[in-house]
Design a protein around this motif. Sequence first.
Motif, PDB file in Angstrom:
ATOM      1  N   THR A   1      -1.669   1.828   5.233  1.00 35.96           N
ATOM      2  CA  THR A   1      -1.979   3.319   4.477  1.00 35.96           C
ATOM      3  C   THR A   1      -2.013   3.096   4.454  1.00 35.96           C
ATOM      4  N   VAL A   2      -3.345   4.634   4.482  1.00 37.84           N
ATOM      5  CA  VAL A   2      -4.518   5.265   4.121  1.00 37.84           C
ATOM      6  C   VAL A   2      -4.319   4.892   2.240  1.00 37.84           C
ATOM      7  N   ASN A   3      -5.536   4.616   1.100  1.00 36.83           N
ATOM      8  CA  ASN A   3      -4.894   5.284  -0.333  1.00 36.83           C
ATOM      9  C   ASN A   3      -6.613   5.942  -0.312  1.00 36.83           C
ATOM     10  N   ASN A   4      -6.461   6.951  -0.428  1.00 36.52           N
ATOM     11  CA  ASN A   4      -7.955   7.885  -0.906  1.00 36.52           C
ATOM     12  C   ASN A   4      -8.553   7.527  -2.968  1.00 36.52           C
ATOM     13  N   HIS A   5      -7.676   7.223  -3.710  1.00 36.29           N
ATOM     14  CA  HIS A   5      -7.538   7.563  -4.797  1.00 36.29           C
ATOM     15  C   HIS A   5      -8.504   6.294  -4.949  1.00 36.29           C
ATOM     16  N   ILE A   6      -7.751   4.569  -3.988  1.00 37.64           N
ATOM     17  CA  ILE A   6      -8.601   3.838  -5.203  1.00 37.64           C
ATOM     18  C   ILE A   6     -10.047   3.352  -5.102  1.00 37.64           C
ATOM     19  N   GLY A   7     -10.421   3.110  -5.966  1.00 39.26           N
ATOM     20  CA  GLY A   7     -11.752   2.684  -5.850  1.00 39.26           C
ATOM     21  C   GLY A   7     -12.296   0.999  -6.221  1.00 39.26           C
ATOM     22  N   SER A   8     -11.828   0.551  -6.598  1.00 39.54           N
ATOM     23  CA  SER A   8     -11.518  -0.732  -6.817  1.00 39.54           C
ATOM     24  C   SER A   8     -10.429  -1.714  -6.424  1.00 39.54           C
TER      25      SER A   8
ATOM     26  N   ASP B   1       3.125   6.195  -2.937  1.00 39.79           N
ATOM     27  CA  ASP B   1       4.260   6.871  -3.095  1.00 39.79           C
ATOM     28  C   ASP B   1       4.588   6.668  -5.186  1.00 39.79           C
ATOM     29  N   LEU B   2       4.735   5.454  -5.689  1.00 38.11           N
ATOM     30  CA  LEU B   2       4.442   5.611  -6.669  1.00 38.11           C
ATOM     31  C   LEU B   2       3.774   5.777  -8.187  1.00 38.11           C
ATOM     32  N   PHE B   3       2.082   5.583  -7.514  1.00 31.53           N
ATOM     33  CA  PHE B   3       0.995   6.108  -8.584  1.00 31.53           C
ATOM     34  C   PHE B   3       0.264   6.176  -8.054  1.00 31.53           C
ATOM     35  N   PRO B   4      -0.284   7.681  -7.472  1.00 33.78           N
ATOM     36  CA  PRO B   4      -0.648   8.945  -6.522  1.00 33.78           C
ATOM     37  C   PRO B   4      -2.819   8.619  -6.966  1.00 33.78           C
ATOM     38  N   GLU B   5      -2.506   8.292  -8.231  1.00 35.46           N
ATOM     39  CA  GLU B   5      -3.580   8.252  -8.480  1.00 35.46           C
ATOM     40  C   GLU B   5      -4.228   7.147  -9.823  1.00 35.46           C
ATOM     41  N   LEU B   6      -3.928   6.269  -8.651  1.00 34.93           N
ATOM     42  CA  LEU B   6      -4.236   4.571  -8.893  1.00 34.93           C
ATOM     43  C   LEU B   6      -5.515   4.368  -8.946  1.00 34.93           C
TER      44      LEU B   6
ATOM     45  N   PHE C   1       0.707  -0.949  -0.456  1.00 30.49           N
ATOM     46  CA  PHE C   1      -0.470  -0.191   0.363  1.00 30.49           C
ATOM     47  C   PHE C   1       0.938   1.031  -0.622  1.00 30.49           C
ATOM     48  N   GLU C   2       1.856   1.075   1.013  1.00 35.43           N
ATOM     49  CA  GLU C   2       2.755   2.350   1.131  1.00 35.43           C
ATOM     50  C   GLU C   2       3.714   2.571  -0.690  1.00 35.43           C
TER      51      GLU C   2
END
Length: 358
Positions: free
Chosen positions: A76-83, A42-47, A37-38
């Motif tokens: 780690t929180v990722n706000n962009h992943i929707g799927s 870091d590498l794909f912020p718009e994933l 998740f980290e």
Amino acid sequence: MRGARVNGQTPIVSEDISDMTQGFQQSTQNAPLEDIFELTRDLFPELYALTLEGGQGKRTPAVRLCRQRPLANEITVNNHIGSLALKGAWNIVREPSIFYLLSKALPNLREYHCTYAKPKLQAYETMCCILRCLPPPINHLNICLEGLTSKAGFSPKKWHHFYSRCHFCYEAGRILPCLESFSYTGRICAGMFTTACEAAQDLRDKSSLRSVDLAVRNCCRPGAYPGSDADATGIYQPDFIAAFTRLVVEAVRALIVFTSINYMRIRFLDLDSRGPLLNPYFHLQGSSVKGIYNSEITSLLHAARPHAEYDDPDMGGEEWGLYGDRLGTRYVDHLLTVGRPQSINVDAYAALMFEQRM
């Protein structure tokens, strides 16, 4: 490097064993979910779509949550992943608490795809617990609890004890009105649709469910006790055909409540069937209908979708040779040239079973 002469031929040069195994890592050294998740953050912020492959094998260890700590309360929180798609999910999500951590790290998750390669009662139980507390943002659900690569099953005795603890069909029915699409592969029964209709009445807003796709591996029969055919499947098993017909009947009845559904597919998958083209199915897309029918199904369908009609409604009778002496191997061979029947009268399976006993 060192060489060895074999049968007087040119020496074969091989690497030292220590050099060959230097790059091999045990499964306990694999990256934990926290690192994954980290990395994606870091590498794909718009994933938007993330797929995790847990793999499959005998007695494989579960994927760790974090590297240093044996347990973790958050990742780690990722706000962009929707799927989120989990393949080989048994090695990733073996307990409901793992899914809750994943959903907490993905607050905007809208689509959840989960595939278990082999049937496991623990997987059914875990998924039941997940559905009871499914995060509200998720409105597209794709679950596979029994992959097509294995026909391994459980005895009716085990299922009988399992139903006393939880029933996946009822849990799925309770959350069905809150979804937009639902796709499922595994054991299912009519109880899902009856529960869904009851749950829809408690909603303040109208359900937005548009698509239901079921790949049936077996139909639940809680009253079936251990016996030779108590839990058998196939076109020659009258109890299974009756259970599958009840499933379709309740599905069509649910169309009266869920008026926004424009796609519904229910199909029995048996790759080892002697006549796979005769496997029962029901397919509604717009105003086009295919699959099994009887008087109850057609009357409910007319009430729910007045403009829906079966494609080639007369092709499920004598023209397809589903009666009399045209049954059996000759008819199955005939289907290989003309294709799958567009409509099948449920009574035809009774004639097929009679021919099988002759």
